[in-house]
Structure formats: C-alpha cells, structure tokens
Design a protein around this motif. Structure first.
Motif, PDB file in Angstrom:
ATOM      1  N   GLU A  81       0.834  -1.208   0.000  1.00 15.96           N
ATOM      2  CA  GLU A  81       0.000   0.000   0.000  1.00 15.96           C
ATOM      3  C   GLU A  81       0.864   1.251   0.000  1.00 15.96           C
ATOM      4  OE1 GLU A  81      -3.152   2.275   2.973  1.00 15.96           O
ATOM      5  OE2 GLU A  81      -2.682   0.152   3.290  1.00 15.96           O
ATOM      6  N   LEU A  82       1.913   1.244   0.802  1.00 18.69           N
ATOM      7  CA  LEU A  82       2.766   2.428   0.935  1.00 18.69           C
ATOM      8  C   LEU A  82       3.574   2.708  -0.325  1.00 18.69           C
ATOM      9  CD1 LEU A  82       4.011   1.904   4.603  1.00 18.69           C
ATOM     10  CD2 LEU A  82       2.438   3.676   3.797  1.00 18.69           C
ATOM     11  N   VAL A  83       3.985   1.658  -1.038  1.00 20.48           N
ATOM     12  CA  VAL A  83       4.792   1.885  -2.246  1.00 20.48           C
ATOM     13  C   VAL A  83       3.928   2.095  -3.486  1.00 20.48           C
ATOM     14  CG1 VAL A  83       6.730   0.566  -1.330  1.00 20.48           C
ATOM     15  CG2 VAL A  83       5.057  -0.584  -2.801  1.00 20.48           C
ATOM     16  N   GLY A  84       2.611   1.892  -3.395  1.00 22.88           N
ATOM     17  CA  GLY A  84       1.720   2.107  -4.534  1.00 22.88           C
ATOM     18  C   GLY A  84       1.799   0.980  -5.543  1.00 22.88           C
ATOM     19  N   PHE A  85       1.480  -0.232  -5.100  1.00 24.89           N
ATOM     20  CA  PHE A  85       1.677  -1.441  -5.907  1.00 24.89           C
ATOM     21  C   PHE A  85       0.951  -1.389  -7.251  1.00 24.89           C
ATOM     22  CE2 PHE A  85      -2.421  -2.306  -4.069  1.00 24.89           C
ATOM     23  CZ  PHE A  85      -3.082  -3.065  -5.016  1.00 24.89           C
ATOM     24  N   GLU A  86      -0.165  -0.649  -7.334  1.00 21.93           N
ATOM     25  CA  GLU A  86      -1.018  -0.721  -8.521  1.00 21.93           C
ATOM     26  C   GLU A  86      -0.329  -0.222  -9.788  1.00 21.93           C
ATOM     27  OE1 GLU A  86      -1.286   3.155  -6.633  1.00 21.93           O
ATOM     28  OE2 GLU A  86      -1.736   1.164  -5.854  1.00 21.93           O
ATOM     29  N   LYS A  87       0.701   0.624  -9.635  1.00 21.27           N
ATOM     30  CA  LYS A  87       1.335   1.189 -10.833  1.00 21.27           C
ATOM     31  C   LYS A  87       2.386   0.279 -11.460  1.00 21.27           C
ATOM     32  CE  LYS A  87       4.565   4.080  -8.153  1.00 21.27           C
ATOM     33  NZ  LYS A  87       3.740   4.281  -6.940  1.00 21.27           N
ATOM     34  N   PHE A  88       2.729  -0.817 -10.780  1.00 20.39           N
ATOM     35  CA  PHE A  88       3.819  -1.663 -11.265  1.00 20.39           C
ATOM     36  C   PHE A  88       3.304  -2.817 -12.125  1.00 20.39           C
ATOM     37  CE2 PHE A  88       5.349  -0.124  -7.017  1.00 20.39           C
ATOM     38  CZ  PHE A  88       6.199   0.842  -7.533  1.00 20.39           C
ATOM     39  N   ASP A  89       4.051  -3.116 -13.193  1.00 17.99           N
ATOM     40  CA  ASP A  89       3.702  -4.241 -14.064  1.00 17.99           C
ATOM     41  C   ASP A  89       4.110  -5.569 -13.444  1.00 17.99           C
ATOM     42  OD1 ASP A  89       2.662  -3.117 -16.756  1.00 17.99           O
ATOM     43  OD2 ASP A  89       4.384  -1.857 -16.286  1.00 17.99           O
ATOM     44  N   PHE A  90       5.237  -5.599 -12.754  1.00 18.35           N
ATOM     45  CA  PHE A  90       5.656  -6.795 -12.033  1.00 18.35           C
ATOM     46  C   PHE A  90       6.710  -6.416 -11.008  1.00 18.35           C
ATOM     47  CE2 PHE A  90       8.250  -6.615 -15.907  1.00 18.35           C
ATOM     48  CZ  PHE A  90       9.542  -6.738 -15.419  1.00 18.35           C
ATOM     49  N   PHE A  91       6.985  -7.344 -10.095  1.00 19.52           N
ATOM     50  CA  PHE A  91       7.936  -7.121  -9.003  1.00 19.52           C
ATOM     51  C   PHE A  91       9.098  -8.104  -9.111  1.00 19.52           C
ATOM     52  CE2 PHE A  91       4.017  -5.363  -7.535  1.00 19.52           C
ATOM     53  CZ  PHE A  91       4.309  -4.404  -6.566  1.00 19.52           C
ATOM     54  N   ILE A  92      10.288  -7.614  -8.848  1.00 16.72           N
ATOM     55  CA  ILE A  92      11.455  -8.471  -8.694  1.00 16.72           C
ATOM     56  C   ILE A  92      11.903  -8.369  -7.240  1.00 16.72           C
ATOM     57  CG2 ILE A  92      13.880  -8.805  -9.322  1.00 16.72           C
ATOM     58  CD1 ILE A  92      13.182  -7.927 -12.135  1.00 16.72           C
ATOM     59  N   ILE A  93      11.860  -9.500  -6.537  1.00 14.32           N
ATOM     60  CA  ILE A  93      12.217  -9.544  -5.119  1.00 14.32           C
ATOM     61  C   ILE A  93      13.647 -10.071  -5.004  1.00 14.32           C
ATOM     62  CG2 ILE A  93      11.607 -10.480  -2.855  1.00 14.32           C
ATOM     63  CD1 ILE A  93       8.755 -10.918  -3.961  1.00 14.32           C
ATOM     64  N   ILE A  94      14.534  -9.246  -4.463  1.00 17.71           N
ATOM     65  CA  ILE A  94      15.961  -9.552  -4.449  1.00 17.71           C
ATOM     66  C   ILE A  94      16.432  -9.895  -3.041  1.00 17.71           C
ATOM     67  CG2 ILE A  94      18.263  -8.562  -4.804  1.00 17.71           C
ATOM     68  CD1 ILE A  94      17.265  -7.058  -7.141  1.00 17.71           C
ATOM     69  N   SER A  95      17.287 -10.897  -2.966  1.00 16.80           N
ATOM     70  CA  SER A  95      17.988 -11.209  -1.720  1.00 16.80           C
ATOM     71  C   SER A  95      19.423 -11.578  -2.058  1.00 16.80           C
ATOM     72  CB  SER A  95      17.318 -12.370  -0.989  1.00 16.80           C
ATOM     73  OG  SER A  95      18.072 -12.717   0.165  1.00 16.80           O
ATOM     74  N   ASP A  96      20.355 -11.168  -1.192  1.00 23.31           N
ATOM     75  CA  ASP A  96      21.761 -11.516  -1.425  1.00 23.31           C
ATOM     76  C   ASP A  96      22.198 -12.685  -0.541  1.00 23.31           C
ATOM     77  OD1 ASP A  96      21.606 -10.051   0.917  1.00 23.31           O
ATOM     78  OD2 ASP A  96      23.611  -9.210   0.691  1.00 23.31           O
ATOM     79  N   THR A  97      21.266 -13.208   0.268  1.00 23.21           N
ATOM     80  CA  THR A  97      21.579 -14.388   1.083  1.00 23.21           C
ATOM     81  C   THR A  97      20.405 -15.358   0.937  1.00 23.21           C
ATOM     82  OG1 THR A  97      20.684 -13.225   3.026  1.00 23.21           O
ATOM     83  CG2 THR A  97      23.073 -13.188   2.726  1.00 23.21           C
ATOM     84  N   ARG A  98      19.703 -15.596   2.008  1.00 25.32           N
ATOM     85  CA  ARG A  98      18.513 -16.429   1.957  1.00 25.32           C
ATOM     86  C   ARG A  98      17.267 -15.554   1.936  1.00 25.32           C
ATOM     87  NH1 ARG A  98      19.539 -21.242   6.422  1.00 25.32           N
ATOM     88  NH2 ARG A  98      21.321 -22.241   5.380  1.00 25.32           N
ATOM     89  N   PHE A  99      16.260 -16.001   1.188  1.00 30.10           N
ATOM     90  CA  PHE A  99      14.989 -15.294   1.227  1.00 30.10           C
ATOM     91  C   PHE A  99      14.349 -15.522   2.587  1.00 30.10           C
ATOM     92  CE2 PHE A  99      15.763 -15.853  -3.278  1.00 30.10           C
ATOM     93  CZ  PHE A  99      15.482 -14.581  -3.754  1.00 30.10           C
ATOM     94  N   ARG A 100      13.779 -14.435   3.115  1.00 31.85           N
ATOM     95  CA  ARG A 100      13.268 -14.466   4.485  1.00 31.85           C
ATOM     96  C   ARG A 100      11.753 -14.327   4.506  1.00 31.85           C
ATOM     97  NH1 ARG A 100      18.301 -12.079   4.506  1.00 31.85           N
ATOM     98  NH2 ARG A 100      19.740 -12.877   6.087  1.00 31.85           N
ATOM     99  N   GLU A 101      11.228 -14.349   5.720  1.00 31.02           N
ATOM    100  CA  GLU A 101       9.776 -14.328   5.898  1.00 31.02           C
ATOM    101  C   GLU A 101       9.149 -13.090   5.279  1.00 31.02           C
ATOM    102  OE1 GLU A 101       6.505 -14.861   9.504  1.00 31.02           O
ATOM    103  OE2 GLU A 101       8.649 -14.928   9.946  1.00 31.02           O
ATOM    104  N   ASN A 102       9.801 -11.946   5.419  1.00 29.58           N
ATOM    105  CA  ASN A 102       9.262 -10.722   4.829  1.00 29.58           C
ATOM    106  C   ASN A 102       9.154 -10.827   3.310  1.00 29.58           C
ATOM    107  OD1 ASN A 102       8.746  -9.264   7.128  1.00 29.58           O
ATOM    108  ND2 ASN A 102      10.694  -8.158   7.126  1.00 29.58           N
ATOM    109  N   ASP A 103      10.151 -11.452   2.663  1.00 30.83           N
ATOM    110  CA  ASP A 103      10.117 -11.631   1.209  1.00 30.83           C
ATOM    111  C   ASP A 103       8.916 -12.481   0.803  1.00 30.83           C
ATOM    112  OD1 ASP A 103      12.608 -10.266   0.793  1.00 30.83           O
ATOM    113  OD2 ASP A 103      13.651 -12.072   1.481  1.00 30.83           O
ATOM    114  N   VAL A 104       8.668 -13.541   1.564  1.00 27.43           N
ATOM    115  CA  VAL A 104       7.552 -14.438   1.264  1.00 27.43           C
ATOM    116  C   VAL A 104       6.211 -13.741   1.501  1.00 27.43           C
ATOM    117  CG1 VAL A 104       6.399 -16.566   1.985  1.00 27.43           C
ATOM    118  CG2 VAL A 104       8.879 -16.524   1.673  1.00 27.43           C
ATOM    119  N   LYS A 105       6.103 -13.013   2.594  1.00 24.26           N
ATOM    120  CA  LYS A 105       4.863 -12.270   2.855  1.00 24.26           C
ATOM    121  C   LYS A 105       4.570 -11.295   1.724  1.00 24.26           C
ATOM    122  CE  LYS A 105       4.878 -12.399   7.947  1.00 24.26           C
ATOM    123  NZ  LYS A 105       5.048 -11.571   9.169  1.00 24.26           N
ATOM    124  N   LEU A 106       5.620 -10.631   1.252  1.00 20.76           N
ATOM    125  CA  LEU A 106       5.448  -9.689   0.154  1.00 20.76           C
ATOM    126  C   LEU A 106       4.977 -10.419  -1.106  1.00 20.76           C
ATOM    127  CD1 LEU A 106       5.735  -6.922  -1.127  1.00 20.76           C
ATOM    128  CD2 LEU A 106       8.171  -7.386  -1.470  1.00 20.76           C
TER     129      LEU A 106
END
Length: 393
Positions: free
Chosen positions: A115-140
């Motif tokens: 909601e805060l970043v304004g998801f509706e304007k984006f065509d797609f999301f790239i979720i980046i991690s430099d180690t292990r993906f964490r709970e926040n990444d999965v929730k997102l």
C-alpha cells in the motif's frame, strides 16, 4: 513490387478503409499515431527486497549503467533507498525501474508495504535477496499474488559467493550454483511458496548465470503489447537478445513502409522524400538506441566492461552507429545503398502520370522504404553483434 493496398497493417483501425477511400492523409495520421503509441508504451518494474540486498545495483545494471554513472541509483553499505524512487531508462524514458525501500523497515513495515509503495502502478515485481529469502520476502510475494501481479525471486551477488567458494579445494562452479539455488527454493517452500523459481544473478556480469532465463521468463509472462518494450531496453547480454530485437523491428517495418506509401499519394513535389526522411530518422534512431549503439550507451558499456571506447568504436561499420542521426546523414547513407536512388527518382517521376501515376508511386515508395529499413537494420544488428563479441575478448 508490393502493393501497399495489400501490405498495409490491417490491425490498425481505419487504415484499410481510409486507403480504399483514397483518404491517404487520414491513413497516414492513424499509422503515425500507432507508431508513436507503440514506441511509448509505459513499463514500470518494481525492484524490492531487504536493505543491502543489491536492489540499486540491479536497477543500474538493467539500465546499462555503472553504480558511479551520473543518474545512477545510489548504492552503499548502509540503507540508501528511503523513498519509492523511479529511474527511467536513459534511452527509453517510458520504461521506469523503481527502486523500492527495503521491506520491513520502520517506515515501510511488511504489513503495509504494498500500500505504501503504490503497488497498482507496477507491471511486475522483482524480489531480491543476497543471502537467503526471508519471511518478509515471502509475505510480500503472497500479497503481490493476491493483487494478481507477477513476482520473481532473484538471488543476487552470485559472483561474490563463487569468489568465496573458489578458495575451497574441490570447488566446482555448477555444483555451487545448484546448491545455492536449491537452498533458496527449499527455504521458500518452507515459508509457504509452492513452486518457487529462483534466478541467480550477478549485476556486474549479466551475461552469466540465470539472467537470460529471467529475461525469457519475463518475455513469456508479459502482455503482448509490453514484450517489445522490455526487449528493447534489455542489455545485449547474448546473441539471442540481438536477434530478437532485430526480428521485433522487422515486424514493424511494414508500418513505416505503408506510411511512406500513403504520403506518396499526396501530389506535392518532394513531399514524399521529405516525409520519408523524417520517418526513417525516427525508426533508425530507435534501432540505434535499442542495440546500444549510440555514443552514451557505448561509453557506459566501455565503463562497465573495461573495454576502451575506441576499441568498441573500431568494430562498428555502419556510419549510423555512434553518430547523431540526421536527415542529411541518413540521405547520404541511403544514396550509397544499391538501387535505392533509382527507386526514389522513379517514384517522383511516376506520380505525375495521369490515372496510374499515384498508385505506382505508392508502390515504389512502399518498396523503397521497406528495402531501406531492412538493409539499415541488418547492418546495425551486425554492428551490435560485433560490439558484443568485442566485450567478451
């Protein structure tokens, strides 16, 4: 010779009707509007993840830029991205890569992140991690999925991981990559993602690892009208990208040729040549930018790869690459193409013949523009291939 009445782009509403009713000015206007709209389709890509995961460097890499280039997304060892920040592609401002603040910070808590970043304007999301993906990444990811948007997991800084692993006695690169990928997939499944696909990427070496697979996946998943938009801004990381760009441009040449034919029907001396030159300048400039053959793109490529600019320039043959595309330059280049001068002269001469002159001139104009753009595109694609090969030496 091709008949423009048989070759025009039928999918553009009103073009056939206007040509059949001899309303060539209206047909030309519709084609011009279509081309302008096609060349400016917006694409908004969200790059997100936790603080320090390499989001900004990835944004810069996709824009063909180094971290220290003017206009690059700022990077550093501390949290840099504090706001939702758009970074337009340097050659295609209709394509924006959005560097989003790290998820789970005080200002951007996980529960309200989209909601805060304004998801509706984006065509797609790239979720980046430099180690292990964490709970926040999965929730997102789960929230993005609820919003009917696409998301992709990118495991960044793979070059750093391999550099560390190479110190081990029995290092095997492919085994290490498989281990990293399997670990990410296993963790994501454990956190609730059913069949995750993870792309291993080095932002400093996009031609290695899984970036090509990511590009292919995005190409498959995007709506048809946005695929070429993404393709044209992609760095030339392999020969296949260059070939795809060339084929995409070839599919559009019929529109430019039909526009040229429509203008040829207007009985004003010299008008067709003048309009054709303007149309060709726009098309060729598009080719040069998409292939990364304009001077700023070549300079950025030199900075990123360490290959001197003069070396990149030395492998370029077409006079249209690494040059400002003007009508004078283009007409000079066209004059050197076999047969084109005769076709242009024939068009100007035949348009004044009663009854048959205009249809013949339209056919000649279509053929000339079609031939010229194909030849110029071929030469620029060859230059892009030579530049790519030079960066690998």
């Amino acid at each position: 010779m091709e008949d423009p009445n048989d070759s025009h782009p039928e999918e553009i509403p009103g073009v056939r009707e206007n040509l059949e009713n001899n309303n060539t000015a209206a047909a030309a206007a519709r084609i011009q509007q279509y081309l302008e709209r096609e060349n400016n389709i917006p694409l908004n890509i969200a790059i997100t993840g936790e603080t320090g995961s390499g989001k900004s460097t990835f944004v810069n890499a996709l824009r063909g830029m180094s971290d220290d280039d003017e206009g690059a997304a700022p990077t550093g060892v501390t949290e840099i991205t504090l706001e939702v920040t758009p970074y337009p592609h340097p050659n295609y401002p209709n394509v924006k890569l959005w560097d989003l603040p790290g998820i789970g910070t005080t200002k951007f808590p996980a529960k309200k992140y989209l909601e805060l970043v304004g998801f509706e304007k984006f065509d797609f999301f790239i979720i980046i991690s430099d180690t292990r993906f964490r709970e926040n990444d999965v929730k997102l990811a789960q929230e993005i999925q609820k919003m009917k948007k696409k998301f992709y997991f990118v495991r960044s800084k793979i070059d750093d991981n391999l550099r560390a692993e190479r110190r081990k006695r029995h290092f095997v690169e492919e085994e290490t990559l498989t281990k990293i990928r399997d670990d990410c997939v296993h963790r994501l499944r454990g956190l609730g993602i059913g069949s995750p696909q993870v792309f291993l990427v080095s932002s400093f070496e996009l031609h290695l690892y899984d970036f090509s697979l990511l590009q292919q996946t995005l190409d498959r998943d995007l709506p048809k009208n946005k695929r070429d938009t993404l393709l044209f801004v992609m760095p030339n990381i392999n020969p296949e990208i260059i070939i795809k760009k060339k084929k995409a441009f070839q599919s559009k040449i019929k529109y430019y040729a039909t526009l040229s034919a429509a203008v040829a029907a207007v009985p004003l001396p010299g008008l067709s040549i003048a309009v054709d030159a303007a149309v060709l300048v726009g098309a060729v400039t598009h080719y040069v930018h998409a292939f990364g053959l304009d001077i700023p793109s070549l300079q950025r490529l030199s900075d990123r790869t360490g290959v001197p600019y003069t070396d990149l320039r030395a492998v370029i043959i077409s006079p249209l690459a690494a040059a400002e595309i003007t009508k004078d330059l283009l007409l000079k280049v066209i004059a050197q193409l076999a047969g084109t001068v005769a076709l242009i002269a024939a068009e100007e001469a035949t348009r004044w013949i009663p009854f048959i002159g205009i249809p013949v001139a339209m056919g000649l104009s279509f053929t000339t523009t079609y031939k010229v753009l194909n030849l110029l595109l071929e030469k620029l694609a060859d230059d892009a291939q030579r530049v790519f090969e030079r960066t690998l030496v």
